[in-house]
Motif scaffolding. Structure first.
Motif, PDB file in Angstrom:
ATOM      1  N   PRO A 179     -11.241   1.580   8.604  1.00  0.00           N
ATOM      2  CA  PRO A 179      -9.943   1.370   7.964  1.00  0.00           C
ATOM      3  C   PRO A 179      -9.506  -0.082   8.075  1.00  0.00           C
ATOM      4  O   PRO A 179      -9.870  -0.796   9.015  1.00  0.00           O
ATOM      5  CB  PRO A 179      -9.012   2.304   8.736  1.00  0.00           C
ATOM      6  CG  PRO A 179      -9.644   2.452  10.074  1.00  0.00           C
ATOM      7  CD  PRO A 179     -11.133   2.364   9.841  1.00  0.00           C
ATOM      8  N   GLU A 180      -8.721  -0.493   7.109  1.00  0.00           N
ATOM      9  CA  GLU A 180      -8.192  -1.851   7.088  1.00  0.00           C
ATOM     10  C   GLU A 180      -7.445  -2.132   8.390  1.00  0.00           C
ATOM     11  O   GLU A 180      -6.609  -1.333   8.826  1.00  0.00           O
ATOM     12  CB  GLU A 180      -7.232  -1.969   5.898  1.00  0.00           C
ATOM     13  CG  GLU A 180      -6.804  -3.374   5.554  1.00  0.00           C
ATOM     14  CD  GLU A 180      -5.992  -3.374   4.268  1.00  0.00           C
ATOM     15  OE1 GLU A 180      -6.543  -3.786   3.235  1.00  0.00           O
ATOM     16  OE2 GLU A 180      -4.823  -2.925   4.299  1.00  0.00           O
TER      17      GLU A 180
ATOM     18  N   MET B 263       0.856  -1.192   0.000  1.00  0.00           N
ATOM     19  CA  MET B 263       0.000   0.000   0.000  1.00  0.00           C
ATOM     20  C   MET B 263       0.894   1.245   0.000  1.00  0.00           C
ATOM     21  O   MET B 263       1.790   1.369   0.828  1.00  0.00           O
ATOM     22  CB  MET B 263      -0.891  -0.028   1.256  1.00  0.00           C
ATOM     23  CG  MET B 263      -1.928   1.075   1.304  1.00  0.00           C
ATOM     24  SD  MET B 263      -3.180   0.767   2.587  1.00  0.00           S
ATOM     25  CE  MET B 263      -2.198   0.877   4.066  1.00  0.00           C
TER      26      MET B 263
ATOM     27  N   ARG C   2      -1.575   6.258   1.985  1.00  0.00           N
ATOM     28  CA  ARG C   2      -2.848   5.740   1.484  1.00  0.00           C
ATOM     29  C   ARG C   2      -3.485   4.854   2.548  1.00  0.00           C
ATOM     30  O   ARG C   2      -2.802   4.071   3.205  1.00  0.00           O
ATOM     31  CB  ARG C   2      -2.609   4.957   0.194  1.00  0.00           C
ATOM     32  CG  ARG C   2      -3.875   4.413  -0.460  1.00  0.00           C
ATOM     33  CD  ARG C   2      -3.487   3.502  -1.616  1.00  0.00           C
ATOM     34  NE  ARG C   2      -4.666   2.888  -2.177  1.00  0.00           N
ATOM     35  CZ  ARG C   2      -5.240   3.271  -3.316  1.00  0.00           C
ATOM     36  NH1 ARG C   2      -4.713   4.271  -3.998  1.00  0.00           N
ATOM     37  NH2 ARG C   2      -6.297   2.665  -3.784  1.00  0.00           N
ATOM     38  N   VAL C   3      -4.789   4.980   2.717  1.00  0.00           N
ATOM     39  CA  VAL C   3      -5.512   4.164   3.692  1.00  0.00           C
ATOM     40  C   VAL C   3      -6.630   3.416   2.969  1.00  0.00           C
ATOM     41  O   VAL C   3      -7.481   4.028   2.305  1.00  0.00           O
ATOM     42  CB  VAL C   3      -6.128   5.032   4.813  1.00  0.00           C
ATOM     43  CG1 VAL C   3      -6.906   4.155   5.788  1.00  0.00           C
ATOM     44  CG2 VAL C   3      -5.045   5.810   5.549  1.00  0.00           C
ATOM     45  N   ASN C   4      -6.615   2.116   3.058  1.00  0.00           N
ATOM     46  CA  ASN C   4      -7.726   1.323   2.530  1.00  0.00           C
ATOM     47  C   ASN C   4      -8.807   1.219   3.594  1.00  0.00           C
ATOM     48  O   ASN C   4      -8.510   0.994   4.775  1.00  0.00           O
ATOM     49  CB  ASN C   4      -7.247  -0.080   2.140  1.00  0.00           C
ATOM     50  CG  ASN C   4      -6.328  -0.060   0.935  1.00  0.00           C
ATOM     51  OD1 ASN C   4      -6.450   0.803   0.066  1.00  0.00           O
ATOM     52  ND2 ASN C   4      -5.390  -1.000   0.892  1.00  0.00           N
ATOM     53  N   TYR C   5     -10.042   1.389   3.191  1.00  0.00           N
ATOM     54  CA  TYR C   5     -11.138   1.288   4.154  1.00  0.00           C
ATOM     55  C   TYR C   5     -12.382   0.708   3.493  1.00  0.00           C
ATOM     56  O   TYR C   5     -12.524   0.709   2.262  1.00  0.00           O
ATOM     57  CB  TYR C   5     -11.458   2.655   4.766  1.00  0.00           C
ATOM     58  CG  TYR C   5     -11.856   3.729   3.784  1.00  0.00           C
ATOM     59  CD1 TYR C   5     -13.156   3.792   3.261  1.00  0.00           C
ATOM     60  CD2 TYR C   5     -10.946   4.703   3.385  1.00  0.00           C
ATOM     61  CE1 TYR C   5     -13.519   4.778   2.355  1.00  0.00           C
ATOM     62  CE2 TYR C   5     -11.304   5.701   2.488  1.00  0.00           C
ATOM     63  CZ  TYR C   5     -12.593   5.738   1.977  1.00  0.00           C
ATOM     64  OH  TYR C   5     -12.945   6.714   1.081  1.00  0.00           O
ATOM     65  N   THR C   6     -13.251   0.211   4.327  1.00  0.00           N
ATOM     66  CA  THR C   6     -14.564  -0.261   3.880  1.00  0.00           C
ATOM     67  C   THR C   6     -15.592   0.794   4.250  1.00  0.00           C
ATOM     68  O   THR C   6     -15.607   1.281   5.385  1.00  0.00           O
ATOM     69  CB  THR C   6     -14.918  -1.600   4.554  1.00  0.00           C
ATOM     70  OG1 THR C   6     -13.885  -2.546   4.256  1.00  0.00           O
ATOM     71  CG2 THR C   6     -16.261  -2.123   4.061  1.00  0.00           C
TER      72      THR C   6
END
Length: 460
Positions: free
Chosen positions: A33-34, A1, A5-9
């Protein structure tokens, strides 16, 4: 990643009441967030401004929501009705977003988060609210009015979850609150500025009359400074002065240039000058942070005027004129303006308007000027929008932690509004981090590293 950057649902359009009156606003979006865990704090953001309707929206790298996700917190962005929102019944517009609609929607969202606490990541016992301006007022209300039975009939009518609605912490940037007393605070503080003195006769009279009401209000609060001294109308200005000096000193220590032209007085010099290679230093070639060039003269009789490390005093008249010159002051009265000295309705008059969108006075002073009185309905609505009137009441759960900021050049409401709130909370034994933030105008979500370090400390 990639870095940053932040991956989230995203869980969107979560309607937080069963009786949804406004499908445009009465829902929230939740972002996980992930890697977020079940007991991560929940950062609840309201984007309310000007008491207007506020859509739920998405997180942004430019405000506190982005940093909250980076820190691994669950983020809830809550939509709410506001003073211009309405629904249509037949051909008629029904304005159903007037006071106290916004805080009711926000309370319902808190109850929703608590109701589904076990089913979703994030800990509903660690909700941290955040808002700016009227949103700062909403954040203060969420923190100060937890579980107050006065809201119950409204929340039942909305079919909100039957849960608690207290929160863990409130972040309040420049809260526009205590509307019943905001006009008197404003005129008391700014009444002697050149700006107010330049007003016409009618508005100068308004200023004088409202300013005269403020000392009795301060005296009625029974607030105490940290050293136990009672705050009164006689010593309140020195209280503000101390807070402004504290703010400026923090900024100066961090490297800011604090000019003496706006009213500050400094110590004459650094305390001790050490010999340099066996001789004394050249006092006309000091480091920039200890010297200011002038045409001639100065404390050494040479080319340099030295400004010392410590601020020792502040000319409040000069400083308040500086603030008023940075941004023109509001009209007099600043908040309950409708019909007073020929003024039109303010946004706050609109906030207390009715379902037909007719604005209303909400203070005894302004209503009296119009030959009317404040109705019991509006008195109740003002109470439900006023955290100052609910702190310390039986049956009310106040958040234990508070982060309150009001800019040192912010004139959208007077300094005493935020300062009274912070002091009352401190007197009630709450953990309060307060500052008249140096050189900040009417704004919010700044100094985010400082804010989130504070959040990390209180949630550890």
């Amino acid at each position: 990643m990639p870095k940053g950057r932040v991956n989230y649902t995203a869980f969107t359009k979560l309607y937080y009441v069963t009786n949804v009156e406004d499908t445009t606003y009465q829902f929230m979006n939740v972002f996980v967030p992930e890697g977020a865990y079940l007991h991560a704090p929940i950062f609840l953001k309201t984007n309310v401004g000007g008491y207007m309707p506020s859509a739920a929206g998405n997180p942004s790298a430019g405000d506190a929501t982005g940093m909250a996700l980076q820190r691994g917190y669950v983020v809830a962005i809550v939509g709410s009705r506001g003073r211009s929102s309405y629904v249509t019944k037949g051909k008629k517009k029904i304005y159903n977003g007037k006071a106290p609609a916004a805080i009711l929607d926000l309370k319902a969202a808190i109850r929703y988060l608590r109701h589904f606490d076990e089913q979703m990541p994030g800990d509903a016992e660690k909700i941290i609210t955040d808002g700016t301006s009227a949103g700062g007022a909403m954040s203060a209300l969420m923190g100060a009015t937890g579980n107050n039975p006065a809201y119950e009939k409204y929340l039942k009518a909305m079919v909100a979850a039957d849960e608690r609605d207290d929160v863990f912490a409130s972040v309040c940037y420049c809260p526009i609150t205590d509307l019943r007393h905001a006009d008197m605070a404003y005129e008391w503080l700014y009444g002697q500025t050149d700006s107010r003195k330049a007003n016409d006769v009618a508005h100068r009279q308004v200023t004088q009359e409202l300013a005269a009401l403020f000392p009795a209000y301060v005296n009625s609060l029974g607030l105490k400074r940290k050293d136990g001294t009672l705050l009164t109308g006689d010593n309140y200005l020195s209280y503000i002065k101390e807070e402004l000096i504290r703010s400026a000193q923090i900024a100066k220590d961090a490297g800011a240039d604090i000019p003496d032209s706006i009213g500050f007085c400094f110590t004459s010099d650094a305390g001790t000058f050490a010999p340099v290679n066996g001789g004394m230093p050249d006092l006309n070639n000091l480091p920039k942070d200890m010297a200011r060039n002038t045409k001639k003269g100065g404390m050494t009789g040479g080319k340099v005027k030295r400004v010392g490390e410590y601020i020792i005093d502040l000319d409040m008249t000069k400083y308040l004129n500086y603030v008023a010159n940075k941004t023109p002051l509001k009209m007099a009265p600043a908040f309950d303006a409708l019909g007073v000295a020929g003024n039109e309705a303010s946004g706050e008059n609109d906030e207390f308007g009715d379902v037909n969108n007719i604005p209303a006075n909400f203070t005894d002073y302004s209503a009296g000027k119009n030959g009317t009185t404040v109705s019991d309905k509006i008195k109740e609505e003002e109470y439900l929008l006023n955290p100052m009137e609910q702190i310390g009441q039986e049956g009310v759960t106040v958040a234990p932690h508070w982060y309150i900021r009001h800019g040192s050049i912010d004139r959208d409401t007077a300094f005493p509004v935020a300062l009274n709130l912070a002091t009352k909370l401190e007197n009630a034994g709450k953990d309060v981090n307060f500052l008249l933030a140096w050189n900040r105008p009417h704004s919010g979500d700044y100094a985010l590293n400082e804010l989130f370090n504070w959040i990390a400390y209180i949630t550890k």
